[in-house]
Design a protein around this motif. Structure first.
Motif, PDB file in Angstrom:
ATOM      1  N   VAL A  31       0.932  -1.072  -0.110  1.00 53.31           N
ATOM      2  CA  VAL A  31      -0.004  -0.048   0.001  1.00 53.31           C
ATOM      3  C   VAL A  31       0.884   1.221  -0.153  1.00 53.31           C
ATOM      4  CG1 VAL A  31      -1.938  -1.129   1.178  1.00 53.31           C
ATOM      5  CG2 VAL A  31      -0.164   0.039   2.286  1.00 53.31           C
ATOM      6  N   TYR A  32       2.224   0.983   0.102  1.00 49.28           N
ATOM      7  CA  TYR A  32       2.891   2.289   0.025  1.00 49.28           C
ATOM      8  C   TYR A  32       3.361   2.761  -1.406  1.00 49.28           C
ATOM      9  CZ  TYR A  32       4.235   1.651   4.931  1.00 49.28           C
ATOM     10  OH  TYR A  32       4.249   1.448   6.292  1.00 49.28           O
ATOM     11  N   THR A  33       3.447   4.217  -1.306  1.00 44.35           N
ATOM     12  CA  THR A  33       4.001   4.811  -2.780  1.00 44.35           C
ATOM     13  C   THR A  33       5.542   4.163  -2.676  1.00 44.35           C
ATOM     14  OG1 THR A  33       2.581   6.715  -2.842  1.00 44.35           O
ATOM     15  CG2 THR A  33       4.961   6.994  -3.546  1.00 44.35           C
ATOM     16  N   VAL A  48      13.279  11.481  -7.878  1.00 46.62           N
ATOM     17  CA  VAL A  48      13.469  11.299  -9.461  1.00 46.62           C
ATOM     18  C   VAL A  48      11.976  10.923  -9.796  1.00 46.62           C
ATOM     19  CG1 VAL A  48      14.314  10.106 -11.238  1.00 46.62           C
ATOM     20  CG2 VAL A  48      15.635  10.688  -9.509  1.00 46.62           C
ATOM     21  N   ALA A  49      11.425   9.897  -9.041  1.00 47.39           N
ATOM     22  CA  ALA A  49       9.877   9.583  -9.712  1.00 47.39           C
ATOM     23  C   ALA A  49       9.379   8.793  -8.655  1.00 47.39           C
ATOM     24  CB  ALA A  49      10.069   8.847 -11.062  1.00 47.39           C
ATOM     25  N   ALA A  50       7.845   9.004  -8.667  1.00 51.58           N
ATOM     26  CA  ALA A  50       7.425   8.090  -7.480  1.00 51.58           C
ATOM     27  C   ALA A  50       5.963   7.568  -8.273  1.00 51.58           C
ATOM     28  CB  ALA A  50       7.039   8.970  -6.536  1.00 51.58           C
ATOM     29  N   ARG A  51       5.281   6.767  -7.673  1.00 51.21           N
ATOM     30  CA  ARG A  51       4.224   6.094  -8.168  1.00 51.21           C
ATOM     31  C   ARG A  51       3.457   5.515  -6.941  1.00 51.21           C
ATOM     32  NH1 ARG A  51       2.316   4.819 -13.378  1.00 51.21           N
ATOM     33  NH2 ARG A  51       0.625   3.376 -13.268  1.00 51.21           N
ATOM     34  N   SER A  52       2.232   6.118  -6.793  1.00 50.87           N
ATOM     35  CA  SER A  52       1.297   5.625  -5.770  1.00 50.87           C
ATOM     36  C   SER A  52       0.732   4.177  -5.938  1.00 50.87           C
ATOM     37  CB  SER A  52       0.150   6.213  -5.591  1.00 50.87           C
ATOM     38  OG  SER A  52      -0.751   6.298  -6.874  1.00 50.87           O
ATOM     39  N   TRP A  53       0.527   3.404  -4.694  1.00 52.67           N
ATOM     40  CA  TRP A  53       0.386   2.042  -4.998  1.00 52.67           C
ATOM     41  C   TRP A  53      -1.012   1.882  -6.035  1.00 52.67           C
ATOM     42  CZ3 TRP A  53      -3.337  -1.696  -3.756  1.00 52.67           C
ATOM     43  CH2 TRP A  53      -4.388  -1.286  -2.767  1.00 52.67           C
ATOM     44  N   TYR A  59       4.551  11.214  -9.976  1.00 55.74           N
ATOM     45  CA  TYR A  59       5.339  12.245  -9.785  1.00 55.74           C
ATOM     46  C   TYR A  59       6.795  12.013 -10.740  1.00 55.74           C
ATOM     47  CZ  TYR A  59       8.956  15.685  -8.195  1.00 55.74           C
ATOM     48  OH  TYR A  59       9.784  16.645  -8.039  1.00 55.74           O
ATOM     49  N   TYR A  60       7.244  13.201 -11.564  1.00 58.43           N
ATOM     50  CA  TYR A  60       8.324  12.795 -12.231  1.00 58.43           C
ATOM     51  C   TYR A  60       9.353  14.460 -12.036  1.00 58.43           C
ATOM     52  CZ  TYR A  60       7.093   8.889 -14.705  1.00 58.43           C
ATOM     53  OH  TYR A  60       6.737   7.638 -15.326  1.00 58.43           O
ATOM     54  N   ALA A  61      10.520  14.269 -11.627  1.00 56.63           N
ATOM     55  CA  ALA A  61      11.438  15.583 -11.604  1.00 56.63           C
ATOM     56  C   ALA A  61      11.485  16.332 -13.037  1.00 56.63           C
ATOM     57  CB  ALA A  61      12.759  15.226 -11.070  1.00 56.63           C
ATOM     58  N   SER A 100       4.543   6.639   2.655  1.00 56.98           N
ATOM     59  CA  SER A 100       3.090   7.253   2.174  1.00 56.98           C
ATOM     60  C   SER A 100       3.470   8.312   1.031  1.00 56.98           C
ATOM     61  CB  SER A 100       2.317   8.130   3.150  1.00 56.98           C
ATOM     62  OG  SER A 100       2.995   9.131   3.641  1.00 56.98           O
ATOM     63  N   TRP A 101       2.491   8.687   0.067  1.00 59.00           N
ATOM     64  CA  TRP A 101       2.710   9.484  -0.901  1.00 59.00           C
ATOM     65  C   TRP A 101       3.188  11.039  -0.314  1.00 59.00           C
ATOM     66  CZ3 TRP A 101       3.035  10.016  -6.027  1.00 59.00           C
ATOM     67  CH2 TRP A 101       3.008  11.110  -6.679  1.00 59.00           C
ATOM     68  N   ASN A 102       2.440  11.569   0.508  1.00 53.06           N
ATOM     69  CA  ASN A 102       2.932  12.614   1.236  1.00 53.06           C
ATOM     70  C   ASN A 102       4.304  12.560   1.672  1.00 53.06           C
ATOM     71  OD1 ASN A 102       0.525  14.013   0.712  1.00 53.06           O
ATOM     72  ND2 ASN A 102      -0.391  13.553   2.519  1.00 53.06           N
ATOM     73  N   SER A 103       4.735  11.640   2.403  1.00 49.86           N
ATOM     74  CA  SER A 103       5.952  11.719   2.778  1.00 49.86           C
ATOM     75  C   SER A 103       7.140  11.482   1.776  1.00 49.86           C
ATOM     76  CB  SER A 103       6.420  10.347   3.589  1.00 49.86           C
ATOM     77  OG  SER A 103       5.533  10.465   4.825  1.00 49.86           O
ATOM     78  N   ILE A 104       6.624  10.816   0.774  1.00 51.90           N
ATOM     79  CA  ILE A 104       7.642  10.748  -0.231  1.00 51.90           C
ATOM     80  C   ILE A 104       7.862  12.076  -1.191  1.00 51.90           C
ATOM     81  CG2 ILE A 104       7.831   9.961  -2.987  1.00 51.90           C
ATOM     82  CD1 ILE A 104       8.736   7.693  -1.084  1.00 51.90           C
ATOM     83  N   VAL A 105       6.830  12.809  -1.583  1.00 54.67           N
ATOM     84  CA  VAL A 105       6.748  14.036  -2.382  1.00 54.67           C
ATOM     85  C   VAL A 105       7.052  15.235  -1.737  1.00 54.67           C
ATOM     86  CG1 VAL A 105       5.190  12.999  -4.131  1.00 54.67           C
ATOM     87  CG2 VAL A 105       4.204  14.477  -2.352  1.00 54.67           C
ATOM     88  N   THR A 106       6.978  15.377  -0.296  1.00 56.16           N
ATOM     89  CA  THR A 106       7.475  16.397   0.432  1.00 56.16           C
ATOM     90  C   THR A 106       8.811  16.274   0.851  1.00 56.16           C
ATOM     91  OG1 THR A 106       6.808  15.495   2.260  1.00 56.16           O
ATOM     92  CG2 THR A 106       4.855  16.770   1.485  1.00 56.16           C
TER      93      THR A 106
END
Length: 123
Positions: A31-33, A48-53, A59-61, A100-106
């Motif tokens: 369930v994690y990003t 660099v990049a992230a994807r939610s579960w 997200y991309y830089a 979590s998504w918020n933790s990753i992108v902040t």
């Protein structure tokens, strides 16, 4: 506890391609990003990049948009980073991370990290 094992780095000529893989395991890892960070020599760590579960958020830089693609196979609990048109400035240690998504992108340090895989791009 989530365990991440990343792989796929290597030496590649500018303009070439590499695909990184990160296998996640652990009770709630699904369930994690999942995301990829990188840190070049003498540089700050960069998301660099992230994807939610669910795949609903990605997200991309700016520096990698149009060249890198993050994908996720939830059945295998694995995230991939397809890197095309590589440039010498992409040289870095790439780390898989989960939270979590918020933790990753902040600007919060994710709780779970892979061991890192070196990507070196030469002219």
């Amino acid at each position: 506890q989530v365990q991440l094992v990343d792989s796929g780095g290597g030496l590649v000529q500018a303009g070439g391609s590499l695909t990184l893989s990160c296998a996640a395991s652990g009770g709630t890892s699904k369930v994690y990003t999942l995301a990829w960070f990188r840190q070049g020599s003498g540089k700050e760590r960069e998301l660099v990049a992230a994807r939610s579960w669910t795949g609903g958020s990605t997200y991309y830089a700016e520096s990698v948009k149009g060249r890198f693609t993050i994908s996720r196979d939830n059945a295998k609990n694995t995230v991939y980073l397809q890197m095309n048109s590589l440039k010498p400035e992409d040289t870095a240690v790439y780390y898989c991370a989960a939270d979590s998504w918020n933790s990753i992108v902040t600007n919060t340090t994710p709780r779970f990290w892979g061991q890192g895989t070196q990507v070196t791009v030469y002219e």
